[in-house]
Design an enzyme around this catalytic site. Structure first.
Site, PDB file in Angstrom:
ATOM      1  N   HIS A  46      -9.416  -9.740  -6.027  1.00 46.35           N
ATOM      2  CA  HIS A  46     -10.938  -8.787  -5.777  1.00 46.35           C
ATOM      3  C   HIS A  46     -11.259  -8.103  -6.895  1.00 46.35           C
ATOM      4  O   HIS A  46     -10.939  -7.709  -7.929  1.00 46.35           O
ATOM      5  CB  HIS A  46     -10.640  -7.937  -4.341  1.00 46.35           C
ATOM      6  CG  HIS A  46     -10.750  -9.683  -3.431  1.00 46.35           C
ATOM      7  ND1 HIS A  46     -10.475  -9.459  -1.929  1.00 46.35           N
ATOM      8  CD2 HIS A  46     -10.639 -11.024  -3.194  1.00 46.35           C
ATOM      9  CE1 HIS A  46      -9.601 -10.763  -1.684  1.00 46.35           C
ATOM     10  NE2 HIS A  46     -10.082 -11.540  -2.210  1.00 46.35           N
ATOM     11  N   GLU A  48     -12.610  -5.015  -6.851  1.00 45.87           N
ATOM     12  CA  GLU A  48     -11.654  -3.701  -6.243  1.00 45.87           C
ATOM     13  C   GLU A  48     -10.069  -4.033  -7.231  1.00 45.87           C
ATOM     14  O   GLU A  48     -10.160  -3.213  -8.022  1.00 45.87           O
ATOM     15  CB  GLU A  48     -10.672  -3.303  -4.959  1.00 45.87           C
ATOM     16  CG  GLU A  48     -11.780  -2.785  -4.134  1.00 45.87           C
ATOM     17  CD  GLU A  48     -12.738  -4.854  -3.116  1.00 45.87           C
ATOM     18  OE1 GLU A  48     -11.875  -5.890  -3.910  1.00 45.87           O
ATOM     19  OE2 GLU A  48     -12.096  -4.209  -2.236  1.00 45.87           O
ATOM     20  N   CYS A  77     -11.326  -5.350   2.291  1.00 45.59           N
ATOM     21  CA  CYS A  77     -10.215  -6.260   3.062  1.00 45.59           C
ATOM     22  C   CYS A  77      -8.867  -6.243   3.001  1.00 45.59           C
ATOM     23  O   CYS A  77      -8.497  -5.196   2.388  1.00 45.59           O
ATOM     24  CB  CYS A  77      -9.905  -8.489   2.465  1.00 45.59           C
ATOM     25  SG  CYS A  77      -8.611  -8.113   1.209  1.00 45.59           S
ATOM     26  N   CYS A  80      -6.840  -4.696   0.207  1.00 44.63           N
ATOM     27  CA  CYS A  80      -8.098  -4.161  -0.663  1.00 44.63           C
ATOM     28  C   CYS A  80      -7.173  -3.154  -0.227  1.00 44.63           C
ATOM     29  O   CYS A  80      -7.303  -1.736  -0.877  1.00 44.63           O
ATOM     30  CB  CYS A  80      -8.983  -4.424  -1.010  1.00 44.63           C
ATOM     31  SG  CYS A  80      -9.359  -6.008  -2.875  1.00 44.63           S
TER      32      CYS A  80
END
Ligand code: ZN
Ligand code: ZN
Lengths: 167, 354
Positions: A46, A48, A77, A80
């Site tokens: 992701h 992040e 999410c 993360c």
């Protein structure tokens, strides 16, 4: 947040789910990331995580995250949000919510649940919300050709985006 | 007390004081005790309070209901709910209500014995429990006795035996990494892709690399409280604090798949998008689909969600992580309703691990 939105646009141009983020330390951007799950074939890459790695690879110690703010176009999410807790991030600003997977309150409150070892962080929502929703909607007009089946999460997100847009 | 009123009050409390906020999702919100033939006392969880609080009502008045972040495992509850004006959550008549502190189980039960025992302390939600048998005893190498024990399991005896084999492999991996970490044993993990008809494929073996180059945390084998050495207990001084064993394994699997996909994204004026792959997408694996993870310690919340994103099939872990575990320890992310991928988690009798 505009910088994070630029990263989301980059993700879109690369055929990724358009989520982008920047990490800010003392008013300076020290890390940028956009979703890379399609390019890397790795569902955990992701935006992040891309940004975390950039910060660490440029030689910063992991302790720097304690003084950083994260600006991200979509609520982190659960994965993360947990990572941010482990890194003890100072605060998080996000564009729109993530009904299916959100880890800062939408599904689970990883940002401030009861874990004494890691300090909680504040998560502020709604910065550039409309733009964040629009770019997701734009993406989901097309299909994600690499998912094993249509990703319900994203469909839902798009649906939610539409709903929000109507109100 | 009027039943309708009770339920509306309770609804309000559930809204104001969600149990998920304190990682207490496994509890029922309400406890009822019979006072006499006709009367029942109702108790309701409000929030978690620190161990050292003495003046409850003062604590309660100064407490912001939503913020229970830093407190430990003792709960306030409220007796005789009818006295409370829930419209602004103010207790009106201070003579006829009571706040009290109660102990409640701070994490979700893992065995039927635990469920029964803890349920008598505070009512628990019905739980989907792991098999009520000892799958595997690492210390004595004892495995299973009797075929019958598998009748209520979601796995076959053969699979359970394979689980023992791979779990031992995971412990071996962490043992082998010991020398790298000043005698600290990191978390070890193995991802296996079972292939029907053929022998299983071990597609990744990793240990926790987040503890590299930092002062060691407790030697897992020396520590008395095994539950306190999970994958998330890593100081920030490490080189990459997020390189937990699970994350390393997933990355390895994804890397091994990458050559199979020569993906080219074609963007047409930022609107239409075509993806060209060299292989047949239907036949190619999507990260950990159909794979099983064997890991010495319960994955933390981050790792648990990473496993969801990777579509893992099953997870077997030995030591629970009540601090930040994502598969039963603090949360049960694999059973979250809103999440589109769910998987089975197996564990061992915690008293017999190591
Ligand atoms: Zn994420
Ligand atoms: Zn972890």
């Amino acid at each position: 947040m505009n910088e994070a939105m630029n990263m989301a646009k980059e993700a879109l141009s690369l055929g990724e789910v358009p989520v982008g983020c920047v990490l800010v330390h003392n008013d300076t951007i020290i890390g940028r990331g956009c979703n890379a799950t399609v390019r890397t074939r790795d569902g955990t890459r992701h935006a992040e995580f891309e940004a975390f790695d950039q910060v660490l690879q440029s030689g910063h110690p992991p302790s720097i995250f304690r003084e950083c703010q994260l600006y991200v176009t979509v609520e982190p999410c659960i994965m993360c949000a947990s990572a941010l807790r482990l890194l003890q991030i100072e605060s998080v600003f996000c564009g729109c919510m993530n009904d299916r997977f959100g880890g800062c309150g939408s599904v689970l409150p990883l940002h401030d649940c009861n874990v004494t070892e890691y300090r909680p962080y504040k998560c502020m929502k709604g910065t550039l919300e409309k733009e964040a929703i629009d770019i997701l909607r734009h993406f989901y007009v097309q299909e994600n050709p690499l998912a094993p089946q249509p990703l319900k999460k994203e469909k839902k997100r798009a649906k939610r985006a539409e709903r929000l847009n109507k109100t | 007390m009027d039943k309708k009123k009770v339920s509306s009050v309770l609804k309000k409390i559930q809204q104001l004081c969600p149990l998920s906020h304190s990682g207490l999702d496994h509890l029922k919100h309400i406890k009822k005790t019979k006072k006499n033939e006709d009367e029942e006392d109702l108790y309701c969880v409000l929030c978690v309070v620190p161990e050292d609080v003495t003046n409850i009502s003062h604590f309660f008045k100064t407490q912001e209901i939503n913020n229970t972040g830093q407190y430990s495992n003792v709960l306030i509850f409220l007796k005789e709910l009818q006295i409370v004006n829930m419209s602004d959550f103010v207790v009106e008549d201070t003579t006829s209500y009571a706040l009290d502190i109660s102990r409640v189980p701070s994490f979700a039960p893992r065995t039927h014995e635990e469920w029964t025992e803890w349920n008598s302390i505070w009512p628990l939600k019905p739980a989907k429990l792991p098999p009520n048998i000892q799958l595997f005893d690492i210390k004595t190498n004892n495995t299973f006795e009797g075929e019958d024990e598998y009748s209520n399991l979601k796995i076959t005896k053969k699979e359970a035996e394979a689980a023992v084999k791979y779990m031992k492999m995971a412990w071996q991996i962490s043992e082998e990494a010991r020398s790298k970490y000043n005698n600290v044993v990191p978390v070890g993990a193995v991802i296996v892709r079972p292939s029907p008809g053929q022998s299983d494929q071990v597609i990744a073996t990793c240990f926790d690399e987040s503890i590299a180059s930092m002062s060691p945390y407790k030697n897992l084998f020396d520590s008395v409280d095994m539950s306190s050495s999970p994958c998330c207990k890593v100081p920030l001084e490490s080189t990459h604090p997020l390189n937990h064993a699970t994350m390393m394994c997933i990355r390895k699997v994804a890397e091994s798949h990458r050559p199979l996909f020569e993906t080219v994204a074609v963007v047409d004026g930022g609107r239409k998008r075509k993806l060209v792959t060299t292989g047949d997408d239907d036949k190619l694996p999507y990260v950990c689909t159909d794979c099983d993870l064997y890991i010495t310690h319960e994955p933390c919340c981050m790792c648990a969600m990473a496993l969801v994103h990777s579509r893992i099939r099953r997870v077997f872990y030995a030591v629970r992580n009540p601090l930040f575990g994502g598969l039963g320890g603090l949360f049960s992310i694999h059973e979250q309703k809103s999440i589109n991928h769910r998987f089975d988690v197996f564990t061992w009798d915690q008293n017999k691990v190591i």
